[in-house]
Design a protein around this motif. Structure first.
Motif, PDB file in Angstrom:
ATOM      1  N   SER A 181       1.348  -1.369  -0.162  1.00  0.00           N
ATOM      2  CA  SER A 181      -0.029  -0.007   0.071  1.00  0.00           C
ATOM      3  C   SER A 181       1.245   1.088   0.267  1.00  0.00           C
ATOM      4  O   SER A 181       2.037   1.268   0.638  1.00  0.00           O
ATOM      5  N   GLN A 182       0.875   2.009  -0.663  1.00  0.00           N
ATOM      6  CA  GLN A 182       1.295   3.480  -1.297  1.00  0.00           C
ATOM      7  C   GLN A 182       0.873   4.257  -0.700  1.00  0.00           C
ATOM      8  O   GLN A 182       0.506   5.069  -1.383  1.00  0.00           O
ATOM      9  N   PRO A 183       0.197   5.138   0.527  1.00  0.00           N
ATOM     10  CA  PRO A 183      -0.044   6.438   1.260  1.00  0.00           C
ATOM     11  C   PRO A 183       0.588   7.369   1.659  1.00  0.00           C
ATOM     12  O   PRO A 183       1.384   6.932   1.680  1.00  0.00           O
ATOM     13  N   GLN A 184       0.191   8.057   1.142  1.00  0.00           N
ATOM     14  CA  GLN A 184       0.662   8.987   2.294  1.00  0.00           C
ATOM     15  C   GLN A 184       1.028   9.255   4.134  1.00  0.00           C
ATOM     16  O   GLN A 184       0.123   8.767   4.231  1.00  0.00           O
ATOM     17  N   TYR A 185       1.807   9.537   4.237  1.00  0.00           N
ATOM     18  CA  TYR A 185       2.427   9.431   5.984  1.00  0.00           C
ATOM     19  C   TYR A 185       3.269  10.942   6.524  1.00  0.00           C
ATOM     20  O   TYR A 185       4.733  10.098   5.766  1.00  0.00           O
ATOM     21  N   SER A 186       3.254  10.398   7.420  1.00  0.00           N
ATOM     22  CA  SER A 186       4.313  10.846   7.916  1.00  0.00           C
ATOM     23  C   SER A 186       3.808  11.852   9.509  1.00  0.00           C
ATOM     24  O   SER A 186       2.614  11.261   9.743  1.00  0.00           O
ATOM     25  N   ALA A 187       4.707  12.597  10.688  1.00  0.00           N
ATOM     26  CA  ALA A 187       4.262  12.452  11.899  1.00  0.00           C
ATOM     27  C   ALA A 187       2.736  13.611  11.862  1.00  0.00           C
ATOM     28  O   ALA A 187       2.638  13.912  12.831  1.00  0.00           O
ATOM     29  N   LEU A 188       2.926  14.310  10.592  1.00  0.00           N
ATOM     30  CA  LEU A 188       1.666  15.428  10.740  1.00  0.00           C
ATOM     31  C   LEU A 188       0.197  14.621   9.998  1.00  0.00           C
ATOM     32  O   LEU A 188      -0.225  15.504   9.966  1.00  0.00           O
ATOM     33  N   TRP A 189       0.886  13.410   8.935  1.00  0.00           N
ATOM     34  CA  TRP A 189      -0.625  12.701   8.182  1.00  0.00           C
ATOM     35  C   TRP A 189      -0.316  11.889   8.925  1.00  0.00           C
ATOM     36  O   TRP A 189       0.378  10.315   8.215  1.00  0.00           O
ATOM     37  N   ARG A 190      -1.210  11.345   9.385  1.00  0.00           N
ATOM     38  CA  ARG A 190      -1.126   9.996  10.589  1.00  0.00           C
ATOM     39  C   ARG A 190      -2.419   8.845  10.176  1.00  0.00           C
ATOM     40  O   ARG A 190      -3.461   8.587  10.978  1.00  0.00           O
ATOM     41  N   VAL A 191      -3.468   9.688   8.985  1.00  0.00           N
ATOM     42  CA  VAL A 191      -4.638   8.884   8.621  1.00  0.00           C
ATOM     43  C   VAL A 191      -4.560   7.664   7.968  1.00  0.00           C
ATOM     44  O   VAL A 191      -5.544   6.153   8.837  1.00  0.00           O
ATOM     45  N   ILE A 192      -3.650   6.374   7.807  1.00  0.00           N
ATOM     46  CA  ILE A 192      -3.732   5.298   8.582  1.00  0.00           C
ATOM     47  C   ILE A 192      -3.618   4.336   9.107  1.00  0.00           C
ATOM     48  O   ILE A 192      -3.680   3.470   9.290  1.00  0.00           O
ATOM     49  N   GLU A 193      -2.915   4.946  10.173  1.00  0.00           N
ATOM     50  CA  GLU A 193      -2.890   4.174  11.892  1.00  0.00           C
ATOM     51  C   GLU A 193      -4.146   3.662  12.163  1.00  0.00           C
ATOM     52  O   GLU A 193      -4.054   2.554  12.509  1.00  0.00           O
ATOM     53  N   ALA A 194      -5.402   3.839  12.057  1.00  0.00           N
ATOM     54  CA  ALA A 194      -6.429   3.697  12.903  1.00  0.00           C
ATOM     55  C   ALA A 194      -7.090   2.240  11.686  1.00  0.00           C
ATOM     56  O   ALA A 194      -7.212   1.338  12.382  1.00  0.00           O
ATOM     57  N   GLU A 195      -6.872   2.789   9.990  1.00  0.00           N
ATOM     58  CA  GLU A 195      -7.508   1.878  10.212  1.00  0.00           C
ATOM     59  C   GLU A 195      -6.585   0.982   8.310  1.00  0.00           C
ATOM     60  O   GLU A 195      -6.707  -0.342   8.614  1.00  0.00           O
TER      61      GLU A 195
END
Length: 338
Positions: A181-195
């Motif tokens: 999976s290739q998502p946007q992810y950083s310490a400011l953008w954490r939308v993938i963590e929950a699901e």
């Protein structure tokens, strides 16, 4: 470039494919923001640092990024590289020049291979989810590409957890491996963590994350009330809306500066700290970096292998969690035919 510490390696999800945990990507740079000589110099710097994983997409520069990468990697031992590309966004004005229909996918893989000067890609990714095409049609096309030897593995980008789960089930039935999976992810953008992350951990799918530096914001170079540094991404007329949304948030920019003493205490730059942070997530297989200068590559790879203590992670959390985005609903794919 001889003093660069070599990057470390990880498995891509639960697959047998081993990739560099720092991957080199050319989203905004090759074919648009950076002249070809500079782009080739950056690729060479990546190779010198031990980066073996290169991520691109057909839509970057409307094919130009793939062409530049193909020329830059010409002459390298193909078996020693992992080349990733993607399909989905419009590549022409025709009604079928977009999306994840069988027609578009089958044409696109051949065009990408030609531009990249290779017989196969290691990973072929659905660049977004296509709500207008039946998922079984998309996955059957991907399966035919894998079985034809044009791609080894399949991945997705910015798909919701439910979409990933459905695709993984179809992939299993079709005897192909959906590994990433290739998502946007950083310490400011954490939308993938929950699901997304829990689902992918269960299914053996690894994250190849883009924008781990939040479009450069986590390097600390953008200060509230001051003009963006000359030559930075925010000054580029093609700059993405992502960086602009960060720059319009005063509290966010001020809280990012709280990372500076944390990084200094560790002997890291703020960029290295931000990259090390995403690599602490066990479901992250690689963080994608971009570069306009070879020195940026040499600097970024020093994040590889860094282990952050619980106290450091807590300090980063206290600094950024109040301004970070956690909403799982932000993982969304637009309609490519709109």
């Amino acid at each position: 470039m001889g003093n660069v510490e070599p990057v470390e390696y990880r498995h891509l999800g639960r697959s047998g494919l081993i990739i560099s945990e720092i991957a080199y990507g050319n989203w905004i740079t090759h074919g648009s923001q950076v002249e070809e000589d500079a782009a080739v110099a950056c690729v060479n710097a990546a190779l010198d640092a031990g980066i073996t994983t290169f991520d691109t997409a057909d839509v970057y520069g409307r094919g130009a990024a793939e062409e530049v990468l193909g020329r830059a990697l010409a002459g390298q031992r193909r078996d020693g590289l992992e080349i990733f590309t993607k399909v989905y966004w419009p590549m022409g004005d025709g009604k079928n020049d977009r999306g994840l229909s069988r027609k578009h996918i089958m044409a696109s893989i051949d065009d990408s291979l030609r531009r990249l000067q290779t017989d196969y890609v290691d990973l072929y990714q659905a660049h977004r989810y296509d709500y207008q095409t039946p998922l079984d049609e998309t996955m059957q096309a991907f399966a035919d590409i894998v079985h034809a030897g044009k791609a080894h593995y399949i991945g997705v980008s910015e798909w919701k957890a439910s979409q990933i789960r459905e695709a993984a089930a179809l992939a299993k039935d079709l005897n192909i491996q959906l590994v990433s999976s290739q998502p946007q992810y950083s310490a400011l953008w954490r939308v993938i963590e929950a699901e997304v992350v829990p689902t992918c951990e269960e299914l053996g799918i690894g994250q190849i994350v883009w924008s781990p530096l939040a479009q450069g914001v986590l390097t600390g170079k953008y200060l509230h009330g001051q003009p963006a540094p000359a030559g930075s991404r925010a000054t580029d007329p093609n700059s993405s809306h992502f960086v602009q949304s960060f720059l319009n948030n005063q509290e966010l920019l001020e809280r990012v500066q709280l990372l500076k003493p944390i990084a200094e205490d560790l002997g890291l730059t703020m960029a290295q700290l931000a990259l090390a942070w995403v690599l602490q997530n066990g479901n992250v297989s690689a963080a994608i970096i971009g570069a306009t200068r070879p020195e940026q590559v040499a600097d970024n790879v020093k994040a590889s292998g860094v282990k952050l203590t619980t106290d450091v992670l807590k300090a980063i959390e206290e600094a950024l969690a109040p301004v970070a985005e956690f909403d799982a609903g932000k993982t969304e794919s637009p309609n490519p035919r709109a």
